[in-house]
Motif scaffolding. Structure first.
Motif, PDB file in Angstrom:
ATOM      1  N   ARG A 143     -44.322 -25.190 -43.424  1.00  0.00           N
ATOM      2  CA  ARG A 143     -44.471 -26.645 -43.344  1.00  0.00           C
ATOM      3  C   ARG A 143     -43.284 -27.323 -42.667  1.00  0.00           C
ATOM      4  NH1 ARG A 143     -45.618 -28.612 -49.196  1.00  0.00           N
ATOM      5  NH2 ARG A 143     -45.831 -30.584 -48.085  1.00  0.00           N
ATOM      6  N   VAL A 144     -42.329 -26.527 -42.197  1.00  0.00           N
ATOM      7  CA  VAL A 144     -41.095 -27.065 -41.617  1.00  0.00           C
ATOM      8  C   VAL A 144     -41.107 -26.888 -40.101  1.00  0.00           C
ATOM      9  CG1 VAL A 144     -38.583 -26.833 -41.563  1.00  0.00           C
ATOM     10  CG2 VAL A 144     -39.810 -26.561 -43.723  1.00  0.00           C
ATOM     11  N   ARG A 145     -40.827 -27.973 -39.387  1.00  0.00           N
ATOM     12  CA  ARG A 145     -40.704 -27.899 -37.930  1.00  0.00           C
ATOM     13  C   ARG A 145     -39.233 -27.709 -37.587  1.00  0.00           C
ATOM     14  NH1 ARG A 145     -43.470 -27.975 -33.637  1.00  0.00           N
ATOM     15  NH2 ARG A 145     -45.401 -28.482 -34.706  1.00  0.00           N
ATOM     16  N   MET A 146     -38.929 -26.563 -36.978  1.00  0.00           N
ATOM     17  CA  MET A 146     -37.561 -26.240 -36.576  1.00  0.00           C
ATOM     18  C   MET A 146     -37.367 -26.600 -35.103  1.00  0.00           C
ATOM     19  SD  MET A 146     -35.884 -25.012 -39.139  1.00  0.00           S
ATOM     20  CE  MET A 146     -34.487 -24.208 -38.375  1.00  0.00           C
ATOM     21  N   VAL A 147     -36.192 -27.101 -34.793  1.00  0.00           N
ATOM     22  CA  VAL A 147     -35.862 -27.517 -33.433  1.00  0.00           C
ATOM     23  C   VAL A 147     -34.635 -26.728 -32.983  1.00  0.00           C
ATOM     24  CG1 VAL A 147     -35.273 -29.484 -31.954  1.00  0.00           C
ATOM     25  CG2 VAL A 147     -36.719 -29.835 -33.972  1.00  0.00           C
ATOM     26  N   HIS A 148     -34.669 -26.260 -31.739  1.00  0.00           N
ATOM     27  CA  HIS A 148     -33.497 -25.587 -31.167  1.00  0.00           C
ATOM     28  C   HIS A 148     -33.275 -26.091 -29.750  1.00  0.00           C
ATOM     29  CE1 HIS A 148     -36.748 -22.955 -29.670  1.00  0.00           C
ATOM     30  NE2 HIS A 148     -35.952 -22.768 -28.646  1.00  0.00           N
ATOM     31  N   ILE A 149     -32.049 -25.953 -29.312  1.00  0.00           N
ATOM     32  CA  ILE A 149     -31.663 -26.421 -27.978  1.00  0.00           C
ATOM     33  C   ILE A 149     -32.078 -25.380 -26.941  1.00  0.00           C
ATOM     34  CG2 ILE A 149     -29.338 -25.429 -27.947  1.00  0.00           C
ATOM     35  CD1 ILE A 149     -28.422 -28.218 -26.870  1.00  0.00           C
ATOM     36  N   GLU A 150     -32.379 -25.850 -25.751  1.00  0.00           N
ATOM     37  CA  GLU A 150     -32.687 -24.983 -24.616  1.00  0.00           C
ATOM     38  C   GLU A 150     -31.503 -25.038 -23.654  1.00  0.00           C
ATOM     39  OE1 GLU A 150     -35.355 -22.985 -23.700  1.00  0.00           O
ATOM     40  OE2 GLU A 150     -36.058 -23.231 -25.757  1.00  0.00           O
ATOM     41  N   ALA A 151     -30.972 -23.901 -23.314  1.00  0.00           N
ATOM     42  CA  ALA A 151     -29.742 -23.841 -22.520  1.00  0.00           C
ATOM     43  C   ALA A 151     -29.948 -24.169 -21.041  1.00  0.00           C
ATOM     44  CB  ALA A 151     -29.105 -22.462 -22.658  1.00  0.00           C
ATOM     45  N   ALA A 152     -31.058 -23.776 -20.460  1.00  0.00           N
ATOM     46  CA  ALA A 152     -31.229 -23.895 -19.004  1.00  0.00           C
ATOM     47  C   ALA A 152     -31.099 -25.333 -18.483  1.00  0.00           C
ATOM     48  CB  ALA A 152     -32.547 -23.274 -18.572  1.00  0.00           C
ATOM     49  N   PRO A 153     -31.779 -26.317 -19.075  1.00  0.00           N
ATOM     50  CA  PRO A 153     -31.608 -27.684 -18.557  1.00  0.00           C
ATOM     51  C   PRO A 153     -30.178 -28.211 -18.736  1.00  0.00           C
ATOM     52  CG  PRO A 153     -33.582 -27.539 -19.895  1.00  0.00           C
ATOM     53  CD  PRO A 153     -32.827 -26.258 -20.078  1.00  0.00           C
ATOM     54  N   MET A 154     -29.545 -27.850 -19.834  1.00  0.00           N
ATOM     55  CA  MET A 154     -28.155 -28.277 -20.035  1.00  0.00           C
ATOM     56  C   MET A 154     -27.255 -27.633 -18.987  1.00  0.00           C
ATOM     57  SD  MET A 154     -28.007 -30.486 -22.452  1.00  0.00           S
ATOM     58  CE  MET A 154     -26.307 -30.528 -22.973  1.00  0.00           C
ATOM     59  N   ALA A 155     -27.525 -26.386 -18.643  1.00  0.00           N
ATOM     60  CA  ALA A 155     -26.736 -25.692 -17.621  1.00  0.00           C
ATOM     61  C   ALA A 155     -26.924 -26.362 -16.261  1.00  0.00           C
ATOM     62  CB  ALA A 155     -27.127 -24.219 -17.560  1.00  0.00           C
ATOM     63  N   ARG A 156     -28.144 -26.806 -15.941  1.00  0.00           N
ATOM     64  CA  ARG A 156     -28.381 -27.508 -14.680  1.00  0.00           C
ATOM     65  C   ARG A 156     -27.577 -28.802 -14.627  1.00  0.00           C
ATOM     66  NH1 ARG A 156     -33.760 -29.239 -13.429  1.00  0.00           N
ATOM     67  NH2 ARG A 156     -32.951 -29.472 -11.338  1.00  0.00           N
ATOM     68  N   ALA A 157     -27.594 -29.554 -15.727  1.00  0.00           N
ATOM     69  CA  ALA A 157     -26.841 -30.807 -15.778  1.00  0.00           C
ATOM     70  C   ALA A 157     -25.340 -30.536 -15.669  1.00  0.00           C
ATOM     71  CB  ALA A 157     -27.156 -31.556 -17.074  1.00  0.00           C
ATOM     72  N   GLU A 158     -24.873 -29.512 -16.350  1.00  0.00           N
ATOM     73  CA  GLU A 158     -23.453 -29.160 -16.297  1.00  0.00           C
ATOM     74  C   GLU A 158     -23.036 -28.745 -14.888  1.00  0.00           C
ATOM     75  OE1 GLU A 158     -20.193 -26.323 -18.540  1.00  0.00           O
ATOM     76  OE2 GLU A 158     -22.306 -25.788 -18.667  1.00  0.00           O
ATOM     77  N   ALA A 159     -23.872 -27.971 -14.212  1.00  0.00           N
ATOM     78  CA  ALA A 159     -23.561 -27.543 -12.842  1.00  0.00           C
ATOM     79  C   ALA A 159     -23.462 -28.756 -11.923  1.00  0.00           C
ATOM     80  CB  ALA A 159     -24.623 -26.567 -12.339  1.00  0.00           C
ATOM     81  N   TRP A 160     -24.371 -29.704 -12.079  1.00  0.00           N
ATOM     82  CA  TRP A 160     -24.332 -30.922 -11.262  1.00  0.00           C
ATOM     83  C   TRP A 160     -23.045 -31.694 -11.525  1.00  0.00           C
ATOM     84  CZ3 TRP A 160     -23.986 -36.166 -11.839  1.00  0.00           C
ATOM     85  CH2 TRP A 160     -24.347 -36.935 -10.735  1.00  0.00           C
ATOM     86  N   LEU A 161     -22.694 -31.834 -12.806  1.00  0.00           N
ATOM     87  CA  LEU A 161     -21.471 -32.561 -13.158  1.00  0.00           C
ATOM     88  C   LEU A 161     -20.224 -31.867 -12.611  1.00  0.00           C
ATOM     89  CD1 LEU A 161     -22.362 -33.557 -16.816  1.00  0.00           C
ATOM     90  CD2 LEU A 161     -22.067 -35.119 -14.880  1.00  0.00           C
ATOM     91  N   LYS A 162     -20.182 -30.531 -12.695  1.00  0.00           N
ATOM     92  CA  LYS A 162     -19.025 -29.793 -12.176  1.00  0.00           C
ATOM     93  C   LYS A 162     -18.891 -29.989 -10.673  1.00  0.00           C
ATOM     94  CE  LYS A 162     -18.526 -26.056 -15.507  1.00  0.00           C
ATOM     95  NZ  LYS A 162     -18.629 -24.599 -15.723  1.00  0.00           N
ATOM     96  N   GLN A 163     -20.003 -29.930  -9.960  1.00  0.00           N
ATOM     97  CA  GLN A 163     -19.980 -30.115  -8.516  1.00  0.00           C
ATOM     98  C   GLN A 163     -19.417 -31.489  -8.161  1.00  0.00           C
ATOM     99  OE1 GLN A 163     -23.853 -30.102  -6.746  1.00  0.00           O
ATOM    100  NE2 GLN A 163     -23.080 -30.316  -4.676  1.00  0.00           N
ATOM    101  N   HIS A 164     -19.888 -32.511  -8.852  1.00  0.00           N
ATOM    102  CA  HIS A 164     -19.419 -33.862  -8.561  1.00  0.00           C
ATOM    103  C   HIS A 164     -18.004 -34.103  -9.065  1.00  0.00           C
ATOM    104  CE1 HIS A 164     -23.560 -34.332  -7.421  1.00  0.00           C
ATOM    105  NE2 HIS A 164     -23.148 -35.372  -6.726  1.00  0.00           N
TER     106      HIS A 164
END
Length: 113
Positions: A65-86
């Motif tokens: 009856r419990v909905r568990m949530v976890h983070i997905e690494a790939a989209p965060m890695a894309r955002a981090e790569a963009w930020l590092k580049q800039h």
């Protein structure tokens, strides 16, 4: 699901959603635990989770009856790569600006002596 950087940054633009991401950096959590620190109705909070899930930043699954949530690494890695580049781009520009300011100050001081 759209992993477009605009959508990712839009989702991260809200403080509630950033707080959820921060909580999930510690590990998967049930919706009730994620909701607890936020002073809003559960349906409103679920909209925030829905936005994060729609852009692929989080995933959820049901365990009993419990909905568990976890983070997905790939989209965060894309955002981090963009930020590092800039960041590299702007650090280079700021270094050149700093060097120019130092040269101008040196010229100004040399002219006064």
């Amino acid at each position: 699901m759209d992993n477009n950087l605009d959508d990712i940054f839009s989702a991260l633009g809200d403080p509630t959603r950033r707080a959820v991401i921060a909580q999930l950096m510690e590990g998967p959590a049930p919706v009730s635990q994620l909701h607890a620190p936020h002073d809003m109705a559960l349906p409103s909070f679920l909209k925030h989770l829905g936005k994060l899930e729609a852009v692929g930043l989080v995933r959820s699954h049901k365990i009993g009856r419990v909905r568990m949530v976890h983070i997905e690494a790939a989209p965060m890695a894309r955002a981090e790569a963009w930020l590092k580049q800039h960041r590299r781009l702007w650090e280079g520009r700021l270094d050149r600006l700093s060097a120019l300011a130092e040269d101008l100050e040196k010229e100004s001081n040399d002219g006064r002596i």
